[in-house]
Design an enzyme around this catalytic site. Structure first.
Site, PDB file in Angstrom:
ATOM      1  N   SER A  95       7.120  -5.020  -8.088  1.00 60.34           N
ATOM      2  CA  SER A  95       5.946  -5.899  -7.631  1.00 60.34           C
ATOM      3  C   SER A  95       6.533  -7.189  -7.014  1.00 60.34           C
ATOM      4  O   SER A  95       7.459  -7.049  -6.207  1.00 60.34           O
ATOM      5  CB  SER A  95       4.787  -5.838  -8.507  1.00 60.34           C
ATOM      6  OG  SER A  95       3.629  -6.492  -8.044  1.00 60.34           O
ATOM      7  N   ASP A 225      -0.761   3.723  -5.122  1.00 66.61           N
ATOM      8  CA  ASP A 225      -0.549   2.348  -5.516  1.00 66.61           C
ATOM      9  C   ASP A 225      -1.862   1.466  -4.956  1.00 66.61           C
ATOM     10  O   ASP A 225      -1.996   1.381  -3.675  1.00 66.61           O
ATOM     11  CB  ASP A 225       0.840   1.793  -4.988  1.00 66.61           C
ATOM     12  CG  ASP A 225       0.932   0.239  -5.468  1.00 66.61           C
ATOM     13  OD1 ASP A 225       0.089  -0.459  -5.739  1.00 66.61           O
ATOM     14  OD2 ASP A 225       2.234  -0.058  -5.732  1.00 66.61           O
ATOM     15  N   HIS A 254       0.230   1.718  -9.240  1.00 64.33           N
ATOM     16  CA  HIS A 254       1.519   0.705  -9.259  1.00 64.33           C
ATOM     17  C   HIS A 254       2.310   0.387 -10.236  1.00 64.33           C
ATOM     18  O   HIS A 254       3.194  -0.124 -10.134  1.00 64.33           O
ATOM     19  CB  HIS A 254       0.466  -0.712  -8.947  1.00 64.33           C
ATOM     20  CG  HIS A 254       1.182  -1.901  -8.765  1.00 64.33           C
ATOM     21  ND1 HIS A 254       1.860  -2.221  -7.670  1.00 64.33           N
ATOM     22  CD2 HIS A 254       1.149  -3.010  -9.588  1.00 64.33           C
ATOM     23  CE1 HIS A 254       2.589  -3.308  -7.446  1.00 64.33           C
ATOM     24  NE2 HIS A 254       2.358  -3.872  -8.683  1.00 64.33           N
TER      25      HIS A 254
END
Length: 274
Positions: A95, A225, A254
């Site tokens: 991320s 995601d 995610h």
């Protein structure tokens, strides 16, 4: 476990276990090195040296009021890798940590980095702009900031309980401990740094960083995601890399490093060994 003190006096906390080729893990917002527990144990048992740090303003590092942007994050990583004298390291970022990896690796000293992995990562850029029409509108990130200021503790329950791990999907198996651990990590960090980091992960354009990276890069992303939408991230990132490989996971969320570690970890190992 230890700390380094950066040029501006910030203390950066890190874990450093084992021997062998180093693997450095870069966590997402607003988490800490603890988010990599599963992967660190896995790779430690495979004979690697595993290192993970708490980004400034996060976890056990200084709760900084300044420097909460990608250039400084990458500079902090450079100072850490210099202090530990890491050579031929593999840098894996999730991320926001994927953005940190892209910026660091693009600028790293020769010999420091062997490979990189971007997992559910924010590059090339999350924000909707004229040049990135598929991005998310600024109002989304303004909503994050407003929720953080209004009630950070509740916001840090709602994110993991809902979209982060896909626990809001019909039939999802919900792990309360995972939600609680996300909350624990988030609440240790500093509100000001977390607030600033929303701009860092959403508005930073990593296009030139990705173009500058010479080492092999593996890009992993789930197509469900809900935090970093697939279509505007991983496929665009791979097109910008000189030596990039994309692997897409149907239906994965995610936070797939946690929910599907049994699938992701062997794929990471295969890439590192290849």
């Amino acid at each position: 476990m230890g700390t380094i003190t950066t040029k501006d006096g910030t203390e950066i906390f890190y874990k450093d276990w084992g021997t062998g080729q180093p693997i450095v893990f870069h966590h997402g917002w607003p988490l800490s090195a603890d988010d990599w527990d599963n992967q660190m144990m896995f790779f430690l048992n495979q004979g690697y040296r595993v290192i993970a740090h708490d980004r400034r303003g996060h976890g056990r590092s200084s709760q900084t009021a300044t420097g909460n942007e990608m250039d400084t994050y990458a500079a902090d990583v450079a100072e850490l890798t210099d202090k530990l004298d890491l050579k031929d390291a593999v840098h894996i970022g999730h991320s926001t940590g994927g953005g940190e990896v892209a910026r660091y690796v693009a600028r790293a000293k020769k010999g420091r980095v062997a490979k990189a992995v971007l997992v559910s990562a924010v590059p090339p850029i999350m924000l909707k702009t004229e040049s990135n029409p598929g991005g998310l509108p600024l109002e989304v990130f303004d909503g994050f900031r407003a929720a953080l200021v209004a009630n950070r503790a509740q916001f840090y329950v709602d994110v993991p309980a809902g979209p982060f791990y896909g626990f809001n999907r019909p039939g999802a198996k919900v792990y309360q401990g995972v939600i609680d651990n996300w909350w624990r990590q988030g609440m240790i960090g500093g509100a000001k740094a977390h607030y600033d980091c929303i701009k860092a992960f959403s508005e930073t354009d990593f296009t030139e960083d990705l173009k500058a990276i010479d080492v092999p890069v593996l890009v992993l992303h789930g197509d469900d995601d809900q935090i970093v939408p697939y279509a505007d991230s991983a496929p665009l990132t791979v097109k910008l890399l000189k030596n990039g490989t994309l692997k897409t996971y149907p239906g994965f969320p995610h936070g797939m490093l946690t929910t599907h570690a049994d699938v992701i970890n062997p794929d990471l190992l295969a890439f590192i060994k290849s």
